[in-house]
Design a protein around this motif. Structure first.
Motif, PDB file in Angstrom:
ATOM      1  N   ASP A  43     -26.825  -4.565 -24.795  1.00 30.26           N
ATOM      2  CA  ASP A  43     -26.988  -2.980 -23.853  1.00 30.26           C
ATOM      3  C   ASP A  43     -28.499  -2.404 -23.933  1.00 30.26           C
ATOM      4  OD1 ASP A  43     -27.053  -2.801 -26.840  1.00 30.26           O
ATOM      5  OD2 ASP A  43     -25.796  -0.873 -26.386  1.00 30.26           O
ATOM      6  N   LYS A  44     -29.447  -2.731 -24.482  1.00 28.31           N
ATOM      7  CA  LYS A  44     -30.888  -2.578 -25.096  1.00 28.31           C
ATOM      8  C   LYS A  44     -31.666  -2.874 -23.967  1.00 28.31           C
ATOM      9  CE  LYS A  44     -30.792  -1.891 -29.785  1.00 28.31           C
ATOM     10  NZ  LYS A  44     -30.960  -2.292 -30.918  1.00 28.31           N
ATOM     11  N   TYR A  45     -31.434  -4.019 -23.506  1.00 31.12           N
ATOM     12  CA  TYR A  45     -32.848  -4.642 -22.224  1.00 31.12           C
ATOM     13  C   TYR A  45     -32.958  -3.960 -20.953  1.00 31.12           C
ATOM     14  CZ  TYR A  45     -34.756  -8.017 -19.557  1.00 31.12           C
ATOM     15  OH  TYR A  45     -35.602  -9.386 -18.848  1.00 31.12           O
ATOM     16  N   LYS A  46     -33.237  -3.254 -20.988  1.00 29.22           N
ATOM     17  CA  LYS A  46     -34.218  -3.105 -19.680  1.00 29.22           C
ATOM     18  C   LYS A  46     -34.678  -3.232 -18.003  1.00 29.22           C
ATOM     19  CE  LYS A  46     -34.188   1.486 -21.732  1.00 29.22           C
ATOM     20  NZ  LYS A  46     -33.237   1.734 -21.361  1.00 29.22           N
ATOM     21  N   GLY A  47     -35.029  -4.942 -18.115  1.00 30.35           N
ATOM     22  CA  GLY A  47     -34.409  -6.131 -17.276  1.00 30.35           C
ATOM     23  C   GLY A  47     -33.809  -6.116 -16.406  1.00 30.35           C
ATOM     24  N   THR A  48     -33.547  -7.157 -15.734  1.00 26.67           N
ATOM     25  CA  THR A  48     -32.371  -6.859 -14.749  1.00 26.67           C
ATOM     26  C   THR A  48     -31.863  -8.483 -15.460  1.00 26.67           C
ATOM     27  OG1 THR A  48     -33.535  -7.004 -13.042  1.00 26.67           O
ATOM     28  CG2 THR A  48     -31.372  -8.565 -12.255  1.00 26.67           C
ATOM     29  N   LEU A  49     -30.675  -8.186 -15.888  1.00 25.18           N
ATOM     30  CA  LEU A  49     -29.751  -8.655 -16.915  1.00 25.18           C
ATOM     31  C   LEU A  49     -28.039  -9.264 -15.385  1.00 25.18           C
ATOM     32  CD1 LEU A  49     -28.991  -9.976 -19.365  1.00 25.18           C
ATOM     33  CD2 LEU A  49     -27.431  -8.376 -19.551  1.00 25.18           C
ATOM     34  N   LEU A  50     -28.493 -10.929 -15.405  1.00 26.73           N
ATOM     35  CA  LEU A  50     -27.582 -12.183 -14.464  1.00 26.73           C
ATOM     36  C   LEU A  50     -26.526 -12.649 -15.705  1.00 26.73           C
ATOM     37  CD1 LEU A  50     -30.216 -12.688 -12.172  1.00 26.73           C
ATOM     38  CD2 LEU A  50     -28.637 -10.654 -11.937  1.00 26.73           C
TER      39      LEU A  50
END
Length: 593
Positions: A192-199
């Motif tokens: 939930d912390k990652y600010k990039g695009t998560l796929l």
């Protein structure tokens, strides 16, 4: 001379006892009809993927007086082939043999067809046979509860399009959800912390542009192996995170290629060409079971060949040492890695073998303290492959199959569960999902289920389920057999409940072994409860034949004996056309000392 026995006392009136329930009243009505009269029954199938569609096809083709509904959670049919749309998604079985045995397709584009074509095949199958009349899309079964009074399941279904919960019921419940339909994120802190695009590969967003981006890829299972070569050239850079080595199989003789127009024309227009091509592939697939046996000559030969192929394609001593497994070939599912190994050594691809400790706002933080900043992170981390149902299935005793199969699922031959009456599952625990041709194994399961549905419909059976001791004996045999297979090696595989644990996914034998096992129903393995007198199905003394004005009432009179063999061996030889193939080299039992 023997003295004559006295005649038994005769009651003034015989009365057959039946309970006053729907099942009991149905049994009473049977007395007025012919033997094996087909009573009306209601069947519900959960899932309109490949196997659910096959069940519907078989019931429509061979049965009468059945009402059928298929509940499908997606907006379309075909299950996993509708859901999975990631770049490079394809089947790892040659396309011409990833069809039903009776429903060929002559115009596949390539040896290993892309997911979109496979989706088209199963969607076309549903359309061709008018199966949509039974299907309710965007309806998800959320509970099944046995109603002992009625002798059927009460169902709760969520209409997801309208956010409503509706109710239904059925005499027979068939769970065709499969195991590759509930995708999962990796168990890494900080998602939930990652600010990039998560796929996730199973929830692909086709609007995301990979062009020139720094892309991270987690996973080297089937999805990861397919994704990397499909996206590499579009990305500015790819960092692929690999935790466990796996055998990657550039399959000898079945390399990926496009079919040319001449081949397609021959498949479509030259009698016998396509059938011969399919049979050659299927014969090859069915000759490979020895690969999965420890100390087998075929295992040793194949392992040496694949090791050599990986060495050649990697052409990198360090990667070869890190990515070549120590466990036997086949412990994990074999995956044709078309272009994958070569991609690992390309200038814009970095292979990271350290474990990811957590995700940060920028990317992945590994256990060596190094952080990898990423624009896009792709999780090719697969599915929740536990066999526990996706919804509560509650038995007459109040047990929930979700709890029963939470950690150690134990089925009856992959199709049923002890204590859960009138309930079937397709590709349940210990089915032939990695033993050979999978779709033919599914066909065997569906045929077996249909035989039991027929027994239920033509007699006054109220409920039936496998006996506990039958399941226990099967699991004991299965565990004994698995010790001689490579699947029991310590490897990270969804075939097992843990790396060194019990093999819960695979059948203890080949696919053809499984098909022969399911040819006949062993009713002595089942607990069977009848509605009243078990012989009520004998009815009014008439056969159905003599009540059919269109039937030949002397069908058994003939001028030669053309009957089917009565022995199991005779039936097998007739079915498999034994004697037709000459000079085959059988290495199934060849062992390496």
């Amino acid at each position: 001379m023997f003295p004559l026995s006295p005649e038994p006392e005769m009651a003034d009136e015989f009365v057959l006892q039946f309970d006053d329930t729907p099942s009991g009243r149905d049994a009473t009505n049977r007395l007025e009809g012919p033997i094996n009269a087909e009573r009306h029954i209601r069947v519900v199938i959960v899932g309109a993927g490949a196997s659910g569609l096959l069940v519907a096809y078989k019931l429509q083709k061979d049965f009468t007086n059945i009402s059928l509904t298929i509940y499908e959670k997606n907006p379309s049919v075909a299950g996993t082939w509708y859901e999975n749309r990631y770049p490079g998604c394809a089947c790892d079985v040659p396309a011409h043999n990833y069809t039903w045995s009776f429903e060929p397709k002559v115009d596949w584009s390539s040896v290993y067809a892309p997911a979109k074509e496979i989706y088209g095949y199963f969607a076309g199958f549903a359309q061709k046979y008018n199966l949509h009349q039974y299907i309710r899309l965007q309806h998800q079964v959320i509970g099944a509860y046995w109603n002992h009074e009625k002798g059927e399941y009460d169902l709760n279904i969520k209409d997801t399009a309208n956010n409503l919960v509706i109710n239904d019921h059925c005499h027979i419940l068939i769970n065709a959800c499969g195991v590759l339909n509930h995708w999962r994120w990796p168990e890494i802190p900080g998602l939930d912390k990652y600010k990039g695009t998560l796929l996730h590969t199973a929830d692909w967003d086709e609007t995301v542009d990979l062009e020139g981006k720094h892309v991270g890829l987690i996973g080297n299972g089937s999805s990861g192996i397919q994704v990397l070569p499909a996206i590499r050239e579009r990305c500015g850079r790819v960092t692929t995170f690999i935790r466990n080595p796996t055998w990657v199989t550039p399959t000898h003789g079945m390399e990926q290629r496009l079919f040319d127009e001449e081949e397609k024309s021959a498949f479509a227009n030259t009698p016998g060409t396509h059938l011969e091509y399919r049979k050659n592939i299927e014969n090859g697939l069915n000759s490979m079971f020895g690969i999965f046996l420890k100390n087998n000559q075929l295992q040793e030969q194949t392992r040496a060949f694949i090791r050599g192929q990986m060495k050649e394609k990697l052409d990198d001593a360090y990667l070869e040492s890190k990515l070549t497994p120590s466990y036997s070939f086949g412990c994990r599912r074999m995956t044709p890695g078309i272009g994958y190994l070569e991609s690992l050594t390309k200038p814009n691809v970095e292979v990271v073998l350290e474990r990811i400790d957590s995700l940060t706002e920028r990317g992945c933080l590994c256990d060596d303290g190094k952080e990898y900043s990423l624009d896009i992170l792709i999780c090719a981390t697969g599915f929740d492959t536990k066999f526990r149902p996706r919804f509560p299935v509650v038995s007459p005793s109040g047990d929930n199959l979700q709890d029963r199969w939470a950690t150690d699922p134990q089925s009856y031959l992959g199709v049923a569960a002890a204590g859960f009456p009138n309930y079937f599952t397709i590709l349940g625990p210990n089915s032939p999902v990695g033993n050979g041709p999978v779709l033919f194994g599914v066909e065997a399961q569906v045929d077996y289920i249909c035989r039991l549905v027929d027994t239920f419909q033509t007699t006054n059976v109220k409920m039936f389920s496998p006996k506990e001791e039958a399941v226990r004996d099967f699991v004991q045999y299965k565990d004994y057999f698995m010790r001689r297979t490579v699947w029991a090696d310590s490897c990270h595989s969804w075939y097992k409940n843990r790396d060194d644990g019990r093999v819960t996914a695979l059948w203890p034998g080949s696919t053809l072994h499984y098909v022969e096992c399911l040819k006949n129903v062993r009713l002595d393995d089942f607990e069977v409860t009848y509605a009243g007198n078990r012989f009520a199905w004998l009815g009014n003394g008439y056969s159905q034949t003599e009540l059919d004005e269109t039937a030949d009432w002397a069908y058994y009179i003939r001028d030669r004996d053309d009957s089917s063999p009565l022995s199991t061996a005779g039936q097998r030889k007739l079915r498999t056309r034994s004697g037709m193939v000459k000079d085959r080299n059988v290495v199934a039992f060849s062992r390496v000392d």
